[in-house]
Design a protein around this motif. Structure first.
Motif, PDB file in Angstrom:
ATOM      1  N   THR A   1       0.862  -1.177   0.000  1.00 58.86           N
ATOM      2  CA  THR A   1       0.000   0.000   0.000  1.00 58.86           C
ATOM      3  C   THR A   1       0.898   1.225   0.000  1.00 58.86           C
ATOM      4  O   THR A   1       1.602   1.470   0.963  1.00 58.86           O
ATOM      5  CB  THR A   1      -0.876   0.047   1.266  1.00 58.86           C
ATOM      6  N   PRO A   2       0.910   1.989  -1.111  1.00 59.45           N
ATOM      7  CA  PRO A   2       1.839   3.122  -1.152  1.00 59.45           C
ATOM      8  C   PRO A   2       1.499   4.204  -0.123  1.00 59.45           C
ATOM      9  O   PRO A   2       0.335   4.412   0.209  1.00 59.45           O
ATOM     10  CB  PRO A   2       1.676   3.654  -2.582  1.00 59.45           C
ATOM     11  N   PHE A   3       2.560   4.835   0.396  1.00 55.51           N
ATOM     12  CA  PHE A   3       2.385   5.954   1.314  1.00 55.51           C
ATOM     13  C   PHE A   3       2.135   7.204   0.480  1.00 55.51           C
ATOM     14  O   PHE A   3       3.077   7.816  -0.005  1.00 55.51           O
ATOM     15  CB  PHE A   3       3.661   6.196   2.124  1.00 55.51           C
ATOM     16  N   LEU A   4       0.870   7.555   0.311  1.00 58.89           N
ATOM     17  CA  LEU A   4       0.525   8.699  -0.524  1.00 58.89           C
ATOM     18  C   LEU A   4       1.278   9.960  -0.134  1.00 58.89           C
ATOM     19  O   LEU A   4       1.607  10.803  -0.965  1.00 58.89           O
ATOM     20  CB  LEU A   4      -0.976   8.956  -0.393  1.00 58.89           C
ATOM     21  N   LEU A   5       1.586  10.070   1.162  1.00 58.85           N
ATOM     22  CA  LEU A   5       2.224  11.291   1.676  1.00 58.85           C
ATOM     23  C   LEU A   5       3.517  11.601   0.945  1.00 58.85           C
ATOM     24  O   LEU A   5       3.882  12.757   0.772  1.00 58.85           O
ATOM     25  CB  LEU A   5       2.498  11.136   3.171  1.00 58.85           C
ATOM     26  N   PHE A   6       4.237  10.537   0.490  1.00 58.37           N
ATOM     27  CA  PHE A   6       5.567  10.782  -0.051  1.00 58.37           C
ATOM     28  C   PHE A   6       5.547  11.412  -1.439  1.00 58.37           C
ATOM     29  O   PHE A   6       6.541  11.975  -1.860  1.00 58.37           O
ATOM     30  CB  PHE A   6       6.395   9.496  -0.043  1.00 58.37           C
TER      31      PHE A   6
ATOM     32  N   ILE B   1      10.261  15.579   4.255  1.00 60.13           N
ATOM     33  CA  ILE B   1      10.653  14.512   5.169  1.00 60.13           C
ATOM     34  C   ILE B   1      11.782  13.674   4.556  1.00 60.13           C
ATOM     35  O   ILE B   1      12.805  13.419   5.195  1.00 60.13           O
ATOM     36  CB  ILE B   1       9.437  13.624   5.514  1.00 60.13           C
TER      37      ILE B   1
END
Lengths: 335, 200
Positions: B167-172, B180
């Motif tokens: 599940t990709p970390f959309l935040l990145f 970050i």
């Protein structure tokens, strides 16, 4: 010559026996009713989230200290990681996949706290940093809310889910919300509504808040102005158009207002130190929450509002400073 | 400083992204995928080399008082060339970089090298400096884009690398993820650098 030495010491000169550990213990006791309520509502899933969050925070704290070559004691046992863990769990839905809880713990401890230099140096509330990180990274998982009271002993992924009252209000409107639950206000008080672990029972949260007030770990300014501002702001909208906007009582009882105002916005490290500063902080939190809820695209804005005001805290503390030996009624008093 | 050192200093010791912290705007904005990172990096490299070449060869005729506008005009000329060439031959990358191609004009790596290096040094040294800095900039962008594309999208160069269950970390792929990732890459570089210094 007399051998008596004049001892010079820098402030603080007035001390009491408070310690980080003692304060954290008090916070944990205050969180107990809400924690129990969340387990009663969401069953074993809540227990899993709580245990994972706390153990995760402790483990990542230990690893971070090790990497930064800092001593493990007293940092690991001061209780701050446990409090962060519980607060994090309180900010997560009970059906969240286990590894996302651990990612949250990692973000809270490392990104929220240790990168800034550890306890006392973090500008933002660590648990909220993790919550917002997860919320933005995994919007679907973070807004899948298991129905309280259903499938209490279940562990698997299939559980009945439903929107939170605020979610229903945002997507389907006020009429749908009112017809969805005939006993809405009672359920909001006892916590029989969908939401994060800690967004449920208002009574349990208020009980914990009263205990914190009694033990003087928090003061009344931030919670009262926070909740009051949300009440007043949403109240104005309700008075203007009561067919679209929910009433202010619903607004303060639903979502994260109680949890945020009592436990997150009162964090000593990330909030102003002066009374005037606290009043301003609480007002800002309430205003931003109201604006996001009523005018924004998200149904809930408590975590964003507190983080934004955390960012303002150094500015508030810079401009609102108490005058030393403030003149109070003609008599000089120590501040 | 030897000729080789002029070329290689931009790769690590004076890397524009990680050591000089210049050109942060494109660094943070276009590194959501490796392909745009490379596109931006190579465009900036071309502009750097050419601007350094022209500035250095004209360094004795540029009046000190009006040097900055003159540098900007020189840089803008080459940016326009990049903009048009890219639009013609690499249209997709051009589209995904959008406004950041014309914005190379104000990239502080390029103006910085013109001001601090090319306007004072011989032509050949300036070309080497421009090439090294440009490749260092590209390297920095690719490193950052690699972290962000893998974590945020589960792909590298557009190819899936993380497998089905990820599940990709959309935040990145969003702006906070850029800050970050950059912060942690910087911390890593500093830690390596400190260790190198400690061991002589």
């Amino acid at each position: 010559m007399s051998s008596t030495k004049l001892i010079l010491q820098s402030s603080p000169h007035l001390r009491d026996d408070d310690s980080v550990r003692r304060i954290m213990l008090t916070v944990l006791i205050a969180l107990a009713p809400a924690t129990v309520a969340s387990v009663l509502m969401f069953g074993t899933r809540a227990v899993v989230v709580l245990v994972l969050a706390v153990l995760g925070c402790l483990a990542f704290e230990a690893i971070a200290l090790k990497i930064m070559k800092k001593p493990l004691m007293p940092y690991l046992t001061d209780g701050s990681a446990v409090v962060t863990g519980i607060l994090l769990a309180m900010n997560l839905p009970s059906g969240l996949p286990w590894w996302m809880v651990l990612v949250g713990a990692l973000v809270a401890v490392v990104l929220g706290k240790q990168v800034y230099g550890g306890i006392g140096s973090n500008p933002f509330n660590p648990a909220l940093v993790a919550r917002v990180f997860l919320f933005i990274s995994f919007p679907t998982a973070m807004t899948t809310w298991p129905v309280p009271g259903s499938d209490l002993f279940g562990m698997g992924a299939d559980v009945a889910t439903a929107a939170t009252p605020l979610g229903v209000l945002k997507t389907d409107g006020l009429a749908a919300l009112m017809s969805s639950d005939s006993n809405l206000y009672m359920n909001l008080l006892t916590g029989h509504v969908g939401g994060c672990l800690g967004e449920t029972s208002a009574i349990a949260l208020i009980l914990g808040g009263l205990f914190l007030l009694l033990r003087k770990v928090i003061s009344w300014e931030i919670p009262v102005t926070f909740i009051g501002t949300v009440f007043a702001f949403t109240g104005v909208f309700y008075l203007v158009d009561s067919s679209t906007y929910a009433d202010p009582l619903f607004q303060i009882l639903s979502g994260g207002v109680m949890l945020g105002a009592i436990f997150m916005a009162t964090d000593m490290v990330t909030t102003p130190v002066t009374r005037k500063g606290m009043l301003l902080f609480g007002f800002g939190c309430g205003l931003i929450t109201g604006v996001i809820r009523l005018l924004g695209s998200y149904p809930e804005g408590v975590s964003f509002s507190i983080l934004i005001m955390n960012g303002f805290t150094p500015l508030i503390d810079r401009y609102i400073t108490p005058a030393p030996f403030e003149d109070k009624g003609g008599e000089l008093q120590a501040p | 400083m030897s000729k080789l050192a002029e070329l290689t200093k931009g790769l690590w010791k004076e890397n524009p992204v990680f050591r000089l912290l210049l050109g942060m705007c494109p660094t943070l904005a276009v590194t959501t995928e490796v392909v745009s990172g490379i596109g931006m990096g190579l465009s900036a490299t071309f502009v750097l080399v050419m601007a350094n070449l022209v500035v250095s060869s004209m360094r004795n005729v540029i009046p000190a008082k009006t040097r900055l506008p003159i540098f900007i005009v020189i840089i803008a000329t080459f940016v326009t060339i990049v903009d048009l060439v890219m639009n013609a031959y690499a249209h997709d990358v051009h589209k995904s970089l959008g406004i950041f191609i014309p914005l190379i004009v104000v990239n502080c790596v390029i103006l910085g090298r013109a001001e601090a290096f090319a306007s004072k040094r011989p032509v050949f040294d300036s070309i080497l400096d421009g090439l090294g800095m440009g490749l260092g900039f590209t390297l920095g962008l690719v490193a950052l884009a690699t972290v962000r594309e893998i974590l945020g999208n589960g792909t590298w160069f557009g190819m899936p690398v993380t497998g089905e269950g990820y599940t990709p970390f959309l935040l990145f792929v969003l702006p906070p993820g850029a800050f970050i990732s950059l912060g942690f890459l910087l911390a890593g570089m500093n830690s390596i650098e400190n260790r190198r210094k400690a061991h002589g």
